[in-house]
Design an enzyme around this catalytic site. Structure first.
Site, PDB file in Angstrom:
ATOM      1  CE  LYS A  52       1.733   1.814   9.100  1.00  0.00           C
ATOM      2  NZ  LYS A  52       1.843   2.829   8.331  1.00  0.00           N
ATOM      3  CD  GLN A  96       4.709   4.971   7.901  1.00  0.00           C
ATOM      4  OE1 GLN A  96       4.372   4.121   7.561  1.00  0.00           O
ATOM      5  NE2 GLN A  96       4.393   5.566   9.187  1.00  0.00           N
ATOM      6  CG  ASP A 119      -1.216   4.891   3.809  1.00  0.00           C
ATOM      7  OD1 ASP A 119      -1.750   4.398   4.793  1.00  0.00           O
ATOM      8  OD2 ASP A 119      -0.206   5.104   3.615  1.00  0.00           O
TER       9      ASP A 119
HETATM   10  N1  GUN Z   1       2.408   8.354   8.978  1.00  0.00           N
HETATM   11  C1  GUN Z   1       1.725   8.331  10.056  1.00  0.00           C
HETATM   12  N2  GUN Z   1       0.499   7.595   9.760  1.00  0.00           N
HETATM   13  C2  GUN Z   1       0.759   7.327   8.754  1.00  0.00           C
HETATM   14  C3  GUN Z   1      -0.351   6.383   7.701  1.00  0.00           C
HETATM   15  O1  GUN Z   1      -1.332   5.946   8.143  1.00  0.00           O
HETATM   16  N3  GUN Z   1       0.204   5.876   6.690  1.00  0.00           N
HETATM   17  C4  GUN Z   1       1.403   6.514   6.185  1.00  0.00           C
HETATM   18  N4  GUN Z   1       1.799   6.272   5.008  1.00  0.00           N
HETATM   19  N5  GUN Z   1       2.251   7.323   6.883  1.00  0.00           N
HETATM   20  C5  GUN Z   1       1.826   7.621   8.097  1.00  0.00           C
END
Ligand code: GUN
Length: 295
Positions: A52, A96, A119
């Site tokens: 990311k 995350q 998110d």
């Molecule tokens: N863990 C797995 N997928 C995601 C996501 O799209 N965002 C976040 N913050 N954590 C995750």
């Protein structure tokens, strides 16, 4: 069979975002800034967050990575979130998931300012999504919609079967596929661990979206001819013959299912890269909203 090439489409989206960011710079505007908080040392989570942040650099965004130890207390994490909420430099941020067991995930998600919740996990944003209001759509479901749209996949009146009811993928996906409009307008069945006759239900699906995390769960004999198959599973399987000591596999027996499907996503190179591209898109949207709010 046509491949829903998430790698290719995500690169196109990143190119489109780069063009927008370049224009922002040329106008002397602040460029989007994404922050990511990661708590602990989970290998997969570190890999995702690393991708990311690298993607931010590629499109010209600013990025900040906040790494906190696995022993971080809930209050310490909540303080960090409040800091990012107050920081005008940051347009959007993510925490995350999953979080270590001493931290209540719901409390954490509630603490994120909905205007920075790229998110789309805050109840305000999730509620807006369910009510067709403009908001941040969670990146993985958003990426799947984008793939269906760019490959002009017909979803109207189709039977979509979603496997898995996670808050991140299955639940929002089931809502989005049933919304009025395209992609959407499907008749949706959300299946989960308590579903009876799951194989029979899957065999009736025009579109299967599998977000289970069980390698090779979906076999060719389970899907109908010409089904659209979306594989959201990303599982690391230990393998000493691979340079990293593991390989990545999805929920779908790709080799055999691809012979029957009309469209199918590969793993890797399908939904995964789309998730990152859509997170960037949400961050761009957050920047534009903040700019317009401060005019
Ligand atoms: N863990 C797995 N997928 C995601 C996501 O799209 N965002 C976040 N913050 N954590 C995750």
């Amino acid at each position: 069979m046509e491949l829903l090439d998430g790698k290719k489409v995500s690169n196109q989206i990143k190119e489109e975002i780069t063009v927008e960011v370049t224009k922002m710079r040329e106008r002397g505007e602040k460029v989007p800034h994404l922050a990511a908080i990661i708590v602990g040392n989970d290998g997969a989570s570190l890999t995702y967050v690393g991708s990311k942040v690298r993607s931010c650099e590629r499109v010209g965004f600013e990025s900040t990575l906040v790494q906190m130890p696995s022993t971080t207390s809930e209050i310490e994490l909540l303080r960090k979130i409040e800091e990012l909420n107050q920081d005008d430099e940051i347009d959007g941020f993510i925490v995350q998931l999953p979080l270590p067991p001493q931290i209540d995930t719901q409390k954490v998600l509630l603490a994120v300012d909905p205007d920075k919740d790229v998110d789309g996990f805050h109840p305000t944003n999730f509620g807006k999504m369910a009510l067709d209001m403009s908001t941040f759509i969670p990146a993985t479901p958003f990426g799947i919609l984008e793939l269906l749209e760019r490959y002009k996949v017909d979803t109207k009146g189709k039977h979509t079967v979603v496997i898995g009811r996670s808050h991140i993928v299955g639940r929002p996906m089931s809502i989005l596929m049933g919304r009025k409009g395209w992609p959407g307008n499907s008749t949706v069945t959300l299946t989960h661990s308590a579903t009876k006759n799951i194989t029979q239900i899957i065999s009736q699906a025009d579109i299967v979206i599998s977000a289970l995390g069980v390698p090779n769960f979906l076999k060719a004999e389970m899907v109908k001819d010409d089904a659209v198959v979306i594989d959201v599973g990303i599982t690391r399987v230990a393998d000493d013959t691979k340079p990293k000591g593991y390989y990545i596999t999805g929920d779908v027996d790709f080799e055999n299912v691809s012979k029957k499907a009309s469209f199918i996503t590969p793993v890797p190179g399908g939904v995964g890269p789309m998730t990152i591209a859509m997170l960037l898109k949400n961050t761009l949207l957050a920047r534009e909203r903040h700019r317009n709010a401060n005019r």
